[in-house]
Scaffold this motif. Structure first.
Motif, PDB file in Angstrom:
ATOM      1  N   GLU A 196       0.837  -1.191   0.000  1.00 50.01           N
ATOM      2  CA  GLU A 196       0.000   0.000   0.000  1.00 50.01           C
ATOM      3  C   GLU A 196       0.883   1.257   0.000  1.00 50.01           C
ATOM      4  N   GLY A 197       1.954   1.206   0.767  1.00 49.63           N
ATOM      5  CA  GLY A 197       2.892   2.328   0.809  1.00 49.63           C
ATOM      6  C   GLY A 197       3.508   2.553  -0.560  1.00 49.63           C
ATOM      7  N   ALA A 198       3.905   1.461  -1.215  1.00 54.20           N
ATOM      8  CA  ALA A 198       4.526   1.563  -2.543  1.00 54.20           C
ATOM      9  C   ALA A 198       3.519   2.146  -3.542  1.00 54.20           C
ATOM     10  N   ARG A 199       2.244   1.716  -3.392  1.00 52.66           N
ATOM     11  CA  ARG A 199       1.206   2.217  -4.309  1.00 52.66           C
ATOM     12  C   ARG A 199       1.010   3.732  -4.116  1.00 52.66           C
ATOM     13  N   LEU A 200       0.967   4.129  -2.828  1.00 54.68           N
ATOM     14  CA  LEU A 200       0.757   5.561  -2.536  1.00 54.68           C
ATOM     15  C   LEU A 200       1.913   6.387  -3.090  1.00 54.68           C
ATOM     16  N   LYS A 201       3.148   5.856  -2.942  1.00 52.09           N
ATOM     17  CA  LYS A 201       4.321   6.601  -3.414  1.00 52.09           C
ATOM     18  C   LYS A 201       4.283   6.732  -4.932  1.00 52.09           C
ATOM     19  N   LYS A 202       3.834   5.666  -5.607  1.00 54.31           N
ATOM     20  CA  LYS A 202       3.772   5.683  -7.069  1.00 54.31           C
ATOM     21  C   LYS A 202       2.724   6.708  -7.529  1.00 54.31           C
ATOM     22  N   GLU A 203       1.585   6.692  -6.802  1.00 55.81           N
ATOM     23  CA  GLU A 203       0.474   7.547  -7.217  1.00 55.81           C
ATOM     24  C   GLU A 203       0.729   9.027  -6.890  1.00 55.81           C
ATOM     25  N   HIS A 204       1.289   9.280  -5.708  1.00 56.34           N
ATOM     26  CA  HIS A 204       1.417  10.678  -5.253  1.00 56.34           C
ATOM     27  C   HIS A 204       2.847  11.199  -5.306  1.00 56.34           C
ATOM     28  N   GLY A 205       3.814  10.316  -5.603  1.00 57.75           N
ATOM     29  CA  GLY A 205       5.225  10.725  -5.596  1.00 57.75           C
ATOM     30  C   GLY A 205       5.852  10.422  -4.239  1.00 57.75           C
ATOM     31  N   GLU A 206       7.105   9.973  -4.255  1.00 57.53           N
ATOM     32  CA  GLU A 206       7.851   9.611  -3.033  1.00 57.53           C
ATOM     33  C   GLU A 206       7.770  10.733  -2.000  1.00 57.53           C
ATOM     34  N   GLU A 207       7.920  11.957  -2.512  1.00 56.54           N
ATOM     35  CA  GLU A 207       8.037  13.137  -1.643  1.00 56.54           C
ATOM     36  C   GLU A 207       6.774  13.404  -0.840  1.00 56.54           C
ATOM     37  N   ALA A 208       5.629  13.031  -1.432  1.00 54.11           N
ATOM     38  CA  ALA A 208       4.359  13.384  -0.791  1.00 54.11           C
ATOM     39  C   ALA A 208       4.019  12.453   0.362  1.00 54.11           C
ATOM     40  N   VAL A 209       4.611  11.263   0.369  1.00 52.55           N
ATOM     41  CA  VAL A 209       4.242  10.267   1.376  1.00 52.55           C
ATOM     42  C   VAL A 209       5.184  10.366   2.579  1.00 52.55           C
ATOM     43  N   CYS A 210       4.594  10.347   3.787  1.00 54.61           N
ATOM     44  CA  CYS A 210       5.405  10.380   5.015  1.00 54.61           C
ATOM     45  C   CYS A 210       5.496   8.955   5.526  1.00 54.61           C
ATOM     46  N   ASP A 211       6.632   8.323   5.296  1.00 51.42           N
ATOM     47  CA  ASP A 211       6.775   6.910   5.619  1.00 51.42           C
ATOM     48  C   ASP A 211       7.461   6.723   6.976  1.00 51.42           C
ATOM     49  N   PHE A 212       6.632   6.393   7.984  1.00 47.55           N
ATOM     50  CA  PHE A 212       7.161   6.176   9.332  1.00 47.55           C
ATOM     51  C   PHE A 212       7.065   4.692   9.709  1.00 47.55           C
ATOM     52  N   SER A 213       7.029   3.833   8.675  1.00 40.61           N
ATOM     53  CA  SER A 213       6.740   2.426   8.962  1.00 40.61           C
ATOM     54  C   SER A 213       7.984   1.614   9.315  1.00 40.61           C
ATOM     55  N   LEU A 214       9.150   2.047   8.881  1.00 45.58           N
ATOM     56  CA  LEU A 214      10.325   1.186   9.031  1.00 45.58           C
ATOM     57  C   LEU A 214      11.334   1.696  10.062  1.00 45.58           C
ATOM     58  N   GLY A 215      11.856   0.744  10.852  1.00 43.59           N
ATOM     59  CA  GLY A 215      12.907   1.091  11.818  1.00 43.59           C
ATOM     60  C   GLY A 215      14.277   0.880  11.195  1.00 43.59           C
ATOM     61  N   ASN A 216      14.474   1.469  10.028  1.00 45.60           N
ATOM     62  CA  ASN A 216      15.740   1.302   9.307  1.00 45.60           C
ATOM     63  C   ASN A 216      16.529   2.608   9.441  1.00 45.60           C
ATOM     64  N   ILE A 245      -6.726   4.960   7.927  1.00 39.50           N
ATOM     65  CA  ILE A 245      -7.119   6.383   7.883  1.00 39.50           C
ATOM     66  C   ILE A 245      -5.870   7.268   7.738  1.00 39.50           C
ATOM     67  N   LEU A 246      -4.796   6.883   8.437  1.00 38.31           N
ATOM     68  CA  LEU A 246      -3.540   7.644   8.293  1.00 38.31           C
ATOM     69  C   LEU A 246      -3.035   7.567   6.844  1.00 38.31           C
ATOM     70  N   GLN A 247      -3.226   6.402   6.226  1.00 39.14           N
ATOM     71  CA  GLN A 247      -2.769   6.243   4.833  1.00 39.14           C
ATOM     72  C   GLN A 247      -3.514   7.204   3.901  1.00 39.14           C
ATOM     73  N   GLU A 248      -4.788   7.463   4.210  1.00 39.26           N
ATOM     74  CA  GLU A 248      -5.538   8.435   3.390  1.00 39.26           C
ATOM     75  C   GLU A 248      -4.867   9.803   3.453  1.00 39.26           C
ATOM     76  N   GLN A 249      -4.169  10.029   4.590  1.00 38.24           N
ATOM     77  CA  GLN A 249      -3.434  11.294   4.747  1.00 38.24           C
ATOM     78  C   GLN A 249      -1.982  11.157   4.273  1.00 38.24           C
ATOM     79  N   LEU A 250      -1.704  10.052   3.583  1.00 35.15           N
ATOM     80  CA  LEU A 250      -0.364   9.750   3.045  1.00 35.15           C
ATOM     81  C   LEU A 250       0.682   9.589   4.157  1.00 35.15           C
ATOM     82  N   ILE A 251       0.202   9.035   5.296  1.00 39.28           N
ATOM     83  CA  ILE A 251       1.114   8.740   6.411  1.00 39.28           C
ATOM     84  C   ILE A 251       1.150   7.220   6.609  1.00 39.28           C
TER      85      ILE A 251
END
Ligand SMILES: Cc1ncc(COP(=O)(O)O)c(C=O)c1O
Length: 395
Positions: free
Chosen positions: A25-45, A349-355
């Motif tokens: 879902e994160g990859a889809r959001l990034k593709k649709e809205h651009g990497e920059e628009a998505v706030c990805d807090f999912s990974l502890g990397n 719901i957070l994903q709808e906000q691109l989080i």
């Protein structure tokens, strides 16, 4: 045709599928809205670059030539690296640890796997306070054991009566993780002391040593001058494992260690079992190059003030929006209460906000969500409005 794959592994993949779905879902959001628009807090990397000292130690170690430099070695590791690790363990855990008490491992994950291989008979139990690192269940299962989650206190400190209530004849170990992923809690010294006393008494009652296993890859990532109290000093049947993944920002290099209390009841046999486990689980030994590198930067770590600034910024965003959370004292995660009982629904719901965040259910603690601050301050700042809107949406 019937599947030839392990039924257990197919089940594990199904259980872990929410992680994949979130990733997709994160990859889809990034593709649709651009990497920059998505706030990805999912990974502890960890995103910080390794410290400069690491780079120079790496160059030095890479330049070494001669017989045996790239050869097999004692399965517990290179003597020089074990010596350096022992000095750090002796200081951090206030015990008289020597190189013989230490093994270099393939990260903390490798450390935990050799510990459980050494300790567990089929069906034996490992108690862990909730919330906990998602892979623990798999590691314990790898060696025929059963993970038994118990509740924590409201502030994510240890709930000693919950631990006491879960101990029985099949209990082999208690697994703790402080600073904690995902809660950010650091267990205070008095709780560790009381835990040591409890395990001493309970070991006598069940007739065998109940080991305390401390998984501490975030020991150096602490804020506001917090000190992580020693673990080994409180209980002789204890084992520490950690890695350099987070404090040197090198998780891909797979390097860490295990240290056994020098006065552990079956110290010699336990160390022998750990060493053999390192070999026969297929790790054989920790990577030679990395052993030499970390031996040269034992007291080095990334600039923790960067994580602390991000934590403070995130705290202001969550507080202003009206979320309920405990301030993390270490590691790089927040674990706020989900405004909806269904934490997976709130993460949607957070994903709808691109989080992108992770539901607390993944850590054995439904009703919460995890956000990792392994991203720049500009990404955190950009999520401000999204966090506020997501909360509004939940009424
Ligand atoms: C609590 C905890 N334990 C163990 C690990 C595994 O660490 P490593 O990749 O260094 O083996 C992680 C990784 O995120 C972790 O968060």
């Amino acid at each position: 045709m019937a599947t030839s794959l392990s039924t257990k592994m197919l089940g594990f993949m199904e259980r872990a599928s929410w992680i994949r779905k979130m990733f997709e879902e994160g990859a889809r959001l990034k593709k649709e809205h651009g990497e920059e628009a998505v706030c990805d807090f999912s990974l502890g990397n960890p995103d910080l670059l390794p410290p400069r000292e690491f780079q120079s130690a790496l160059k030095e170690a890479a330049a070494l030539e001669g017989p045996g430099v790239h050869g097999y070695m004692p399965n517990a590791g290179i003597p020089e690296a074990r010596e350096k690790v022992a000095q750090v363990v002796a200081r951090d855990h206030q015990v008289s640890c020597s190189a013989d008490d230490v093994l270099l491992t393939c990260g903390a994950a490798g450390g935990l796997n050799i510990i459980f291989k050494a300790l567990l008979n089929p069906g034996e139990e490992v108690i862990v306070p909730r919330p906990f690192f998602v892979e623990y269940g798999f590691y314990v299962d790898n060696h025929g054991g059963r993970l038994v989650p118990v509740s924590s206190a409201e502030d994510f400190g240890l709930d000693l009566s919950a631990i006491e209530g879960a101990i029985g004849p099949s209990t082999k170990a208690i697994l703790i993780n402080s600073p904690n992923n995902p809660s950010g809690a650091v267990y205070p010294a008095d709780q560790l002391r009381a835990l040591g006393e409890l395990l001493e008494a309970k070991s006598r009652e069940v007739g065998h040593a109940i080991y305390l296993v401390s998984d501490e890859p975030y020991r150096r990532l602490v804020f506001d001058g917090v000190e992580v109290p020693p673990v080994l000093a409180n209980y002789r049947n204890s084992i520490v494992t950690t890695s350099f993944s987070k404090d040197l920002s090198i998780p891909g290099e797979r390097i860490g260690y295990v240290a056994v209390h020098p006065e552990a009841e079956e110290r010699q046999a336990l160390l022998g079992a750990l060493t053999l486990a390192n070999r026969i689980l297929g790790y054989v030994n920790a990577p030679a190059l990395m052993q030499r590198v970390v031996a040269r930067c034992m007291d080095v770590s990334v600039d923790v003030s960067v994580y602390q600034r991000r934590r403070d910024l995130f705290a202001s965003i969550l507080r202003d929006a009206g979320y309920t959370f405990s301030m993390p004292r270490g590691a790089f995660y927040f674990f706020p209460k989900s405004p909806l009982e269904d934490d997976a629904e709130f993460v949607r719901i957070l994903q709808e906000q691109l989080i992108l965040a992770v539901p607390g259910s993944g850590f054995g603690q439904p009703g919460y969500f995890r956000i990792a601050f392994c991203v720049g301050e500009e990404v955190i700042e950009r999520s401000r409005e999204g966090f506020a809107k997501a909360l509004e949406k939940c009424g």
